[in-house]
Design a protein around this motif. Structure first.
Motif, mmCIF file in Angstrom:
data_model
loop_
_atom_site.group_PDB
_atom_site.id
_atom_site.type_symbol
_atom_site.label_atom_id
_atom_site.label_comp_id
_atom_site.label_asym_id
_atom_site.label_seq_id
_atom_site.Cartn_x
_atom_site.Cartn_y
_atom_site.Cartn_z
ATOM 1 N N VAL A 46 0.717 -1.034 0.119
ATOM 2 C CA VAL A 46 0.050 -0.052 -0.056
ATOM 3 C C VAL A 46 0.993 1.350 -0.144
ATOM 4 O O VAL A 46 2.056 1.039 0.200
ATOM 5 N N ILE A 47 0.390 2.420 -0.117
ATOM 6 C CA ILE A 47 1.081 3.720 -0.131
ATOM 7 C C ILE A 47 0.791 4.244 1.166
ATOM 8 O O ILE A 47 -0.202 4.690 1.760
ATOM 9 N N VAL A 48 1.989 4.703 1.908
ATOM 10 C CA VAL A 48 1.773 5.494 3.189
ATOM 11 C C VAL A 48 2.925 6.723 2.987
ATOM 12 O O VAL A 48 3.866 6.579 2.633
ATOM 13 N N ASP A 49 2.089 7.582 2.975
ATOM 14 C CA ASP A 49 2.813 9.070 2.667
ATOM 15 C C ASP A 49 3.710 9.020 1.494
ATOM 16 O O ASP A 49 4.778 9.281 1.243
ATOM 17 N N LYS A 50 3.118 8.680 0.398
ATOM 18 C CA LYS A 50 3.642 8.546 -0.929
ATOM 19 C C LYS A 50 4.799 7.427 -1.162
ATOM 20 O O LYS A 50 5.478 7.533 -1.996
ATOM 21 N N LYS A 51 4.870 6.652 -0.217
ATOM 22 C CA LYS A 51 6.022 5.431 -0.376
ATOM 23 C C LYS A 51 5.259 4.279 -0.151
ATOM 24 O O LYS A 51 4.303 3.994 0.311
ATOM 25 N N ILE A 81 -3.688 2.015 -15.521
ATOM 26 C CA ILE A 81 -2.544 1.030 -15.051
ATOM 27 C C ILE A 81 -2.922 -0.370 -15.362
ATOM 28 O O ILE A 81 -2.309 -1.122 -16.190
ATOM 29 N N ALA A 82 -4.051 -0.481 -14.818
ATOM 30 C CA ALA A 82 -4.834 -1.917 -14.630
ATOM 31 C C ALA A 82 -5.011 -2.176 -16.299
ATOM 32 O O ALA A 82 -5.036 -3.360 -16.660
ATOM 33 N N GLY A 94 -4.866 -11.892 -11.120
ATOM 34 C CA GLY A 94 -5.123 -10.619 -10.452
ATOM 35 C C GLY A 94 -4.875 -10.698 -9.195
ATOM 36 O O GLY A 94 -4.792 -9.373 -8.469
ATOM 37 N N TYR A 95 -4.155 -11.513 -8.607
ATOM 38 C CA TYR A 95 -4.007 -11.570 -7.064
ATOM 39 C C TYR A 95 -3.084 -10.282 -6.682
ATOM 40 O O TYR A 95 -3.156 -9.637 -5.709
ATOM 41 N N CYS A 96 -2.022 -10.401 -7.539
ATOM 42 C CA CYS A 96 -0.947 -9.200 -7.185
ATOM 43 C C CYS A 96 -1.239 -7.966 -7.840
ATOM 44 O O CYS A 96 -0.529 -6.928 -7.416
ATOM 45 N N GLY A 97 -2.087 -7.818 -8.759
ATOM 46 C CA GLY A 97 -2.477 -6.821 -9.308
ATOM 47 C C GLY A 97 -2.437 -5.289 -8.534
ATOM 48 O O GLY A 97 -1.876 -4.396 -8.739
ATOM 49 N N PRO A 98 -3.278 -5.330 -7.473
ATOM 50 C CA PRO A 98 -3.584 -4.012 -6.846
ATOM 51 C C PRO A 98 -2.143 -3.516 -5.990
ATOM 52 O O PRO A 98 -1.765 -2.438 -6.192
ATOM 53 N N ALA A 99 -1.453 -4.673 -5.631
ATOM 54 C CA ALA A 99 -0.094 -4.192 -4.985
ATOM 55 C C ALA A 99 0.863 -3.712 -6.142
ATOM 56 O O ALA A 99 1.774 -2.927 -5.912
ATOM 57 N N LEU A 100 0.999 -4.446 -6.931
ATOM 58 C CA LEU A 100 1.726 -3.960 -8.472
ATOM 59 C C LEU A 100 1.261 -2.066 -8.862
ATOM 60 O O LEU A 100 2.031 -1.724 -8.998
ATOM 61 N N ILE A 101 0.044 -2.244 -8.853
ATOM 62 C CA ILE A 101 -0.433 -0.928 -9.176
ATOM 63 C C ILE A 101 -0.001 0.195 -8.276
ATOM 64 O O ILE A 101 0.631 1.155 -8.694
ATOM 65 N N ASN A 102 -0.097 -0.106 -7.000
ATOM 66 C CA ASN A 102 0.392 0.802 -5.888
ATOM 67 C C ASN A 102 1.809 0.891 -5.951
ATOM 68 O O ASN A 102 2.242 1.958 -5.788
ATOM 69 N N THR A 103 2.507 -0.033 -6.334
ATOM 70 C CA THR A 103 4.040 0.067 -6.414
ATOM 71 C C THR A 103 4.373 0.990 -7.620
ATOM 72 O O THR A 103 5.452 1.867 -7.403
ATOM 73 N N ILE A 104 3.687 0.746 -8.684
ATOM 74 C CA ILE A 104 3.842 1.728 -9.731
ATOM 75 C C ILE A 104 3.807 3.104 -9.334
ATOM 76 O O ILE A 104 4.296 4.014 -9.929
ATOM 77 N N ILE A 140 4.146 -0.938 -18.110
ATOM 78 C CA ILE A 140 4.592 0.038 -17.109
ATOM 79 C C ILE A 140 5.499 1.166 -18.232
ATOM 80 O O ILE A 140 5.527 2.213 -17.779
ATOM 81 N N GLU A 141 6.343 0.424 -19.146
ATOM 82 C CA GLU A 141 6.869 1.464 -20.273
ATOM 83 C C GLU A 141 5.767 2.272 -20.860
ATOM 84 O O GLU A 141 6.023 3.353 -20.978
ATOM 85 N N LYS A 142 4.701 1.623 -21.231
ATOM 86 C CA LYS A 142 3.647 2.422 -21.882
ATOM 87 C C LYS A 142 3.037 3.382 -20.979
ATOM 88 O O LYS A 142 3.042 4.683 -21.357
ATOM 89 N N TYR A 143 2.911 3.164 -19.549
ATOM 90 C CA TYR A 143 2.547 4.108 -18.431
ATOM 91 C C TYR A 143 3.314 5.402 -18.368
ATOM 92 O O TYR A 143 2.929 6.253 -18.259
ATOM 93 N N PHE A 144 4.777 5.132 -18.444
ATOM 94 C CA PHE A 144 5.558 6.248 -18.281
ATOM 95 C C PHE A 144 5.964 6.784 -19.828
ATOM 96 O O PHE A 144 6.851 7.615 -19.806
#
Length: 146
Positions: A46-51, A81-82, A94-104, A140-144
Motif C-alpha cells: 500500500v502507499i503510506v505518505d507517498k511511499k 494502469i490496470a 489478478g492477485y498481485c495486481g493491486p499491489a503492483l499498481i500501488n508500487t507503480i 509500465i513502459e507504456k504508462y511512463f
C-alpha cells in the motif's frame, strides 16, 4: 486511533501488534492481499505518505497521522494502469495486481520519468507467479511513455 485511508478518516481500535494489512481488511479494503506474510513478496503493498510499504509487516500504530492509500483510492490512475497491464497480458489471476499498481504509483511519486533500469530496480521484489515480468514491464513502459 484515527487513520486516514483514501482521503477518508476512520476511527478504529487496534492492538499494539496489529499489522496494517489486517486493519485495512477489517475496514473493507479487500484489494490489500496477504501473500507470504513475511515482507518478501510485496503482494500487500500500500502507499503510506507517498511511499510503498509492505502492510503485512507495518504496524497499524505507525500509520497514525499518515496518509494511506490502497488501490481503491487512486481511481482513474489505477484503472489506466490496470488497463495497460491487461493489454499486455500481465494480469492473469489478478492477485498481485493491486499491489503492483500501488508500487507503480509509488515509483511515479518518486520519479515520474524513470529509466528501464530504474523501473526494474524499483519492482524487483514484486512477486508474480502467473505472468512472468515482460508483460508487466511493457505495460509500465507504456504508462511512463518510455
Amino acid at each position: 486511533m484515527e487513520l486516514l485511508v483514501n482521503n477518508k478518516k476512520y476511527k478504529i481500535d487496534t492492538s499494539p501488534d496489529e499489522k496494517l494489512l489486517d486493519t485495512l481488511r477489517k475496514l473493507g479494503f479487500n484489494s490489500v492481499r496477504r501473500g507470504c506474510n513475511t515482507a518478501s513478496c510485496c503482494v500487500c503493498t500500500v502507499i503510506v505518505d507517498k511511499k510503498p510499504v509492505l502492510s503485512c509487516s507495518y504496524l497499524t500504530n505507525r500509520a497514525a497521522g499518515k496518509e494511506i492509500f490502497t488501490v481503491e483510492g487512486f481511481g482513474d490512475k489505477a484503472k489506466k494502469i490496470a488497463s495497460l497491464l491487461a493489454e499486455e497480458g500481465a494480469d492473469q489471476c489478478g492477485y498481485c495486481g493491486p499491489a503492483l499498481i500501488n508500487t507503480i504509483i509509488g515509483l511515479e511519486f518518486e520519479n515520474d520519468k524513470p529509466t528501464i533500469d530504474e523501473i526494474n530496480d524499483f519492482l524487483k521484489a514484486n512477486l508474480c507467479r502467473c505472468t512472468g515480468y515482460q508483460g508487466q514491464l511493457r505495460a509500465i513502459e507504456k504508462y511512463f511513455n518510455i
